[in-house]
Design a protein around this motif. Structure first.
Motif, PDB file in Angstrom:
ATOM      1  N   SER A   1       6.034  -7.004 -10.659  1.00 17.29           N
ATOM      2  CA  SER A   1       5.720  -5.789  -9.918  1.00 17.29           C
ATOM      3  C   SER A   1       6.305  -5.888  -8.519  1.00 17.29           C
ATOM      4  O   SER A   1       6.663  -6.978  -8.058  1.00 17.29           O
ATOM      5  CB  SER A   1       4.205  -5.566  -9.853  1.00 17.29           C
ATOM      6  OG  SER A   1       3.898  -4.371  -9.176  1.00 17.29           O
ATOM      7  N   PHE A   2       6.389  -4.741  -7.850  1.00 17.79           N
ATOM      8  CA  PHE A   2       6.842  -4.722  -6.467  1.00 17.79           C
ATOM      9  C   PHE A   2       5.748  -4.094  -5.616  1.00 17.79           C
ATOM     10  O   PHE A   2       4.900  -3.340  -6.105  1.00 17.79           O
ATOM     11  CB  PHE A   2       8.154  -3.949  -6.316  1.00 17.79           C
ATOM     12  CG  PHE A   2       8.080  -2.501  -6.724  1.00 17.79           C
ATOM     13  CD1 PHE A   2       7.741  -1.503  -5.810  1.00 17.79           C
ATOM     14  CD2 PHE A   2       8.353  -2.120  -8.027  1.00 17.79           C
ATOM     15  CE1 PHE A   2       7.670  -0.173  -6.183  1.00 17.79           C
ATOM     16  CE2 PHE A   2       8.290  -0.794  -8.412  1.00 17.79           C
ATOM     17  CZ  PHE A   2       7.946   0.188  -7.480  1.00 17.79           C
ATOM     18  N   ASN A   3       5.772  -4.409  -4.350  1.00 20.00           N
ATOM     19  CA  ASN A   3       4.744  -3.896  -3.448  1.00 20.00           C
ATOM     20  C   ASN A   3       4.983  -2.415  -3.140  1.00 20.00           C
ATOM     21  O   ASN A   3       6.116  -1.935  -3.146  1.00 20.00           O
ATOM     22  CB  ASN A   3       4.739  -4.689  -2.139  1.00 20.00           C
ATOM     23  CG  ASN A   3       4.322  -6.128  -2.348  1.00 20.00           C
ATOM     24  OD1 ASN A   3       3.521  -6.433  -3.230  1.00 20.00           O
ATOM     25  ND2 ASN A   3       4.865  -7.027  -1.538  1.00 20.00           N
ATOM     26  N   GLY A   4       3.892  -1.722  -2.823  1.00 19.27           N
ATOM     27  CA  GLY A   4       4.003  -0.340  -2.384  1.00 19.27           C
ATOM     28  C   GLY A   4       4.309   0.616  -3.517  1.00 19.27           C
ATOM     29  O   GLY A   4       4.005   0.374  -4.683  1.00 19.27           O
TER      30      GLY A   4
ATOM     31  N   ALA B   1       2.815   1.303   5.804  1.00 17.95           N
ATOM     32  CA  ALA B   1       3.186  -0.079   5.503  1.00 17.95           C
ATOM     33  C   ALA B   1       2.730  -0.477   4.104  1.00 17.95           C
ATOM     34  O   ALA B   1       3.423  -1.204   3.391  1.00 17.95           O
ATOM     35  CB  ALA B   1       2.593  -1.023   6.546  1.00 17.95           C
ATOM     36  N   ARG B   2       1.550   0.009   3.693  1.00 17.44           N
ATOM     37  CA  ARG B   2       1.055  -0.319   2.356  1.00 17.44           C
ATOM     38  C   ARG B   2       1.891   0.357   1.266  1.00 17.44           C
ATOM     39  O   ARG B   2       1.994  -0.163   0.152  1.00 17.44           O
ATOM     40  CB  ARG B   2      -0.413   0.093   2.238  1.00 17.44           C
ATOM     41  CG  ARG B   2      -1.371  -0.873   2.907  1.00 17.44           C
ATOM     42  CD  ARG B   2      -2.818  -0.504   2.642  1.00 17.44           C
ATOM     43  NE  ARG B   2      -3.250   0.605   3.477  1.00 17.44           N
ATOM     44  CZ  ARG B   2      -3.739   0.469   4.704  1.00 17.44           C
ATOM     45  NH1 ARG B   2      -3.852  -0.737   5.227  1.00 17.44           N
ATOM     46  NH2 ARG B   2      -4.122   1.514   5.405  1.00 17.44           N
ATOM     47  N   ALA B   3       2.506   1.504   1.566  1.00 12.38           N
ATOM     48  CA  ALA B   3       3.300   2.225   0.569  1.00 12.38           C
ATOM     49  C   ALA B   3       4.761   1.813   0.556  1.00 12.38           C
ATOM     50  O   ALA B   3       5.482   2.151  -0.390  1.00 12.38           O
ATOM     51  CB  ALA B   3       3.198   3.730   0.813  1.00 12.38           C
ATOM     52  N   CYS B   4       5.215   1.071   1.559  1.00 15.48           N
ATOM     53  CA  CYS B   4       6.645   0.755   1.672  1.00 15.48           C
ATOM     54  C   CYS B   4       7.071  -0.238   0.601  1.00 15.48           C
ATOM     55  O   CYS B   4       6.592  -1.379   0.568  1.00 15.48           O
ATOM     56  CB  CYS B   4       6.958   0.183   3.051  1.00 15.48           C
ATOM     57  SG  CYS B   4       8.699  -0.251   3.265  1.00 15.48           S
ATOM     58  N   PRO B   5       7.992   0.136  -0.301  1.00 16.34           N
ATOM     59  CA  PRO B   5       8.440  -0.792  -1.346  1.00 16.34           C
ATOM     60  C   PRO B   5       9.413  -1.857  -0.838  1.00 16.34           C
ATOM     61  O   PRO B   5       9.692  -2.813  -1.548  1.00 16.34           O
ATOM     62  CB  PRO B   5       9.117   0.136  -2.360  1.00 16.34           C
ATOM     63  CG  PRO B   5       9.624   1.264  -1.548  1.00 16.34           C
ATOM     64  CD  PRO B   5       8.641   1.463  -0.446  1.00 16.34           C
ATOM     65  N   ALA B   6       9.929  -1.678   0.390  1.00 16.46           N
ATOM     66  CA  ALA B   6      10.862  -2.658   0.960  1.00 16.46           C
ATOM     67  C   ALA B   6      10.159  -3.665   1.852  1.00 16.46           C
ATOM     68  O   ALA B   6      10.819  -4.475   2.516  1.00 16.46           O
ATOM     69  CB  ALA B   6      11.957  -1.934   1.745  1.00 16.46           C
ATOM     70  N   ASP B   7       8.809  -3.634   1.876  1.00 14.92           N
ATOM     71  CA  ASP B   7       8.015  -4.580   2.663  1.00 14.92           C
ATOM     72  C   ASP B   7       8.361  -4.537   4.152  1.00 14.92           C
ATOM     73  O   ASP B   7       8.442  -5.577   4.815  1.00 14.92           O
ATOM     74  CB  ASP B   7       8.178  -6.002   2.126  1.00 14.92           C
ATOM     75  CG  ASP B   7       7.702  -6.132   0.691  1.00 14.92           C
ATOM     76  OD1 ASP B   7       6.716  -5.452   0.337  1.00 14.92           O
ATOM     77  OD2 ASP B   7       8.316  -6.889  -0.079  1.00 14.92           O
TER      78      ASP B   7
END
Length: 565
Positions: free
Chosen positions: A7-10, A377-383
């Protein structure tokens, strides 16, 4: 079989709105009365025009040659006559124009001679050159020349080839419909890519909201019988179609800031790009058409097979553009760009044409101050830290924005989508990027001007020294034989260019002559005895000088000298 998914963040989950444009199969759009084919449709150099006004061209004929290796050719999408080569409006938010070949179709659609390319017998370099001349570029949005991405990575090979069929943005369904209808040829193109990259495996990633496309790809993979190809269904979440995000989900590899996926043995291509590679090599067909989703505020949402260069107004007319449309967008609602007008043409990067209305896309609410909630910041998929980027971009502190990895932002819009203050964050990031690029261009121009100025001064000094050396050589050659520069002739006159020295010598000569005349007059006034004494003293002086020159000291006082007293 892939062991597990990562999985990826955001990320966010907007309403997909994909059902309306997938009810009917892909329709081939007829040719418009006039085609506007931009020469610059990809990343890299602008192709050079190969045709002239009034020339008749055939379908598939090259009308623009690749400008260097980071470029790709452009071809005529039908047969007809070139009526102009001039700047025309481009599908870009800036509303700027660019050089384009304008042609009038003749209605016959006559093809130039096409021959398949035997890629089995050719070297990988020859295959890549053929794809460059066939105009094949990435059709997922980046339009990067595909022949460059098909070069092996570190160590001479790429371990994993990822074929991107996720298509995560709302409204866009062109890849979905393409996978349903051309699944076998997409995988054949992937096999060629695997061969060129030396890849060990091929992973085809597709979101789970496309069951028909996933089933078609799995059936085609079974028929091909290539165990290296695996179709993987991934969870639907925007932006799972981003290259780094899909690589993370399929392989677990997280590509860090400032790095490329090829550094980790992974390369990613869109499904439409794989099909374009197959058509170019198998049928000799250059990239002249593409599938475009027409959706939004139209009567008949659908996917069309469109000739590149077709005006977007002509495409919307066949979909039934509604009169209350207030804006036209190329791309999806998250990352799309507003079109400057209906005269802008379809290009290789056009995957979707979206019509907007106040009912479909309500006007944005007024921008409020940032409350530092951290949702972006929590939604950003690029961290990244979007709020930091926003503050520094707004304050024009571009150096600090770069320290927070501004250029790693993929402009997906997740941060703006979740912002409770309705701040158009991506617009601030785009502004900051454009300002940084502009300053870098100005700095490069100033550096070039300084280098030219310094070279001009150096050249002028060198020419001056060369002229002085040539003058000295001519002066030395003009002197009489036997006379050196260090010992000039005794009777040589002072140089004409030294008037001060000549005046001094003339004055000394006049003074000497005047002294001699005065001495003569004074001698005549003496008595004979005084004159005799003077003459005797002069004789002694001469005798002493002669004896000193002969090395014999004087013996004593002369006859007229008295005792010392």
């Amino acid at each position: 079989m892939l062991a597990k998914l990562f999985s990826f963040n955001g990320g966010v989950k907007p309403d997909p709105n994909k059902g309306a444009s997938t009810r009917e199969p892909i329709a081939r759009l007829p040719l418009p009365p006039q085609l506007v084919i931009p020469l610059h449709q990809h990343i890299g150099g602008t192709p050079r025009p190969l045709v002239k006004v009034g020339e008749h061209v055939l379908h598939g004929q090259r009308i623009g040659a690749a400008d260097g290796n980071v470029s790709s050719a452009v071809h005529a999408p039908t047969s007809g006559t070139v009526i102009a080569i001039e700047a025309r409006l481009m599908p870009h938010a800036s509303g700027l124009s660019s050089l384009a070949v304008v042609m009038e179709p003749d209605g016959q659609d006559r093809h130039c001679e096409r021959e398949p390319f035997d890629w089995h017998a050719a070297s990988p370099g020859e295959v890549r050159d053929f794809l460059r001349d066939a105009g094949v570029v990435g059709l997922g949005g980046a339009v990067f020349p595909s022949h460059l991405k098909l070069a092996p990575g570190k160590g001479g090979r790429t371990d994993t080839l990822v074929i991107n069929g996720a298509e995560c943005e709302p409204f866009i369904t062109c890849d979905d419909m393409l996978m349903r209808s051309e699944a076998a040829d997409i995988l054949r193109g992937a096999q060629i890519m695997k061969h060129l990259l030396g890849a060990r495996q091929v992973l085809v990633g597709i979101e789970d909201n496309k069951p028909e496309a996933a089933a078609a790809l799995k059936t085609a993979a079974a028929v091909l019988g290539d165990g290296a190809i695996e179709v993987v269904v991934v969870p639907t979440r925007y932006p799972a179609g981003g290259a780094k995000q899909l690589i993370r989900v399929l392989t677990g590899i997280e590509v860090p800031h400032g790095s490329r996926s090829t550094d980790f043995g992974v390369q990613c291509f869109n499904v439409a790009t794989a099909l374009a590679v197959w058509n170019a090599l198998q049928y000799g067909e250059p990239l002249t058409r593409r599938i475009v989703t027409v959706a939004g505020n139209v009567e008949r949402p659908r996917n069309f097979d469109v000739a590149i260069g077709t005006p977007v107004g002509f495409v919307f007319a066949h979909a039934g553009l509604k009169p209350d449309t207030d804006k036209l967008i190329m791309g999806g609602p998250m990352m799309g760009i507003p079109l400057p007008g209906v005269d802008a043409p379809v290009v290789k990067a056009t995957n979707c044409l979206l019509a907007s209305s106040a009912a479909l896309f309500p006007p944005p609410e007024p921008e409020l101050p940032c409350i530092r909630c951290g949702e972006c910041a929590r939604a950003c998929p690029a961290d990244l830290q979007p709020f930091e980027l926003y503050w520094h971009s707004r304050a024009r502190n571009f150096g600090r924005a770069q320290e927070y990895h501004l250029f790693d932002c993929i402009e997906c819009g997740c941060c703006a989508y979740v912002c409770p203050s309705h701040i158009p964050l991506v617009d601030y990031y785009r502004y900051a990027k454009s300002e940084i690029w502009a300053r870098e261009r100005d700095k490069d121009a100033a550096d070039s001007a300084r280098e030219r100025f310094e070279f001009r001064n150096w050249r002028a000094e060198r020419e001056k020294e060369e002229k002085a050396a040539k003058l000295a050589a001519r002066s030395a050659a003009a002197k009489p034989a036997g006379q050196s520069a260090d010992a000039p002739a005794a009777d040589a006159r002072p140089p004409a260019d030294d008037p001060k020295k000549a005046l001094i010598e003339a004055a000394m000569a006049r003074a000497k002559a005047q002294k001699e005349a005065v001495a003569a007059k004074n001698t005549e006034a003496l008595t004979p005895a005084q004159q005799a004494q003077i003459e005797a003293a002069e004789a002694r002086r001469r005798l002493a000088a002669e004896m000193t020159a002969a090395g014999t000291p004087p013996s004593g006082p002369g006859p007229t000298d008295g005792p010392a007293g």
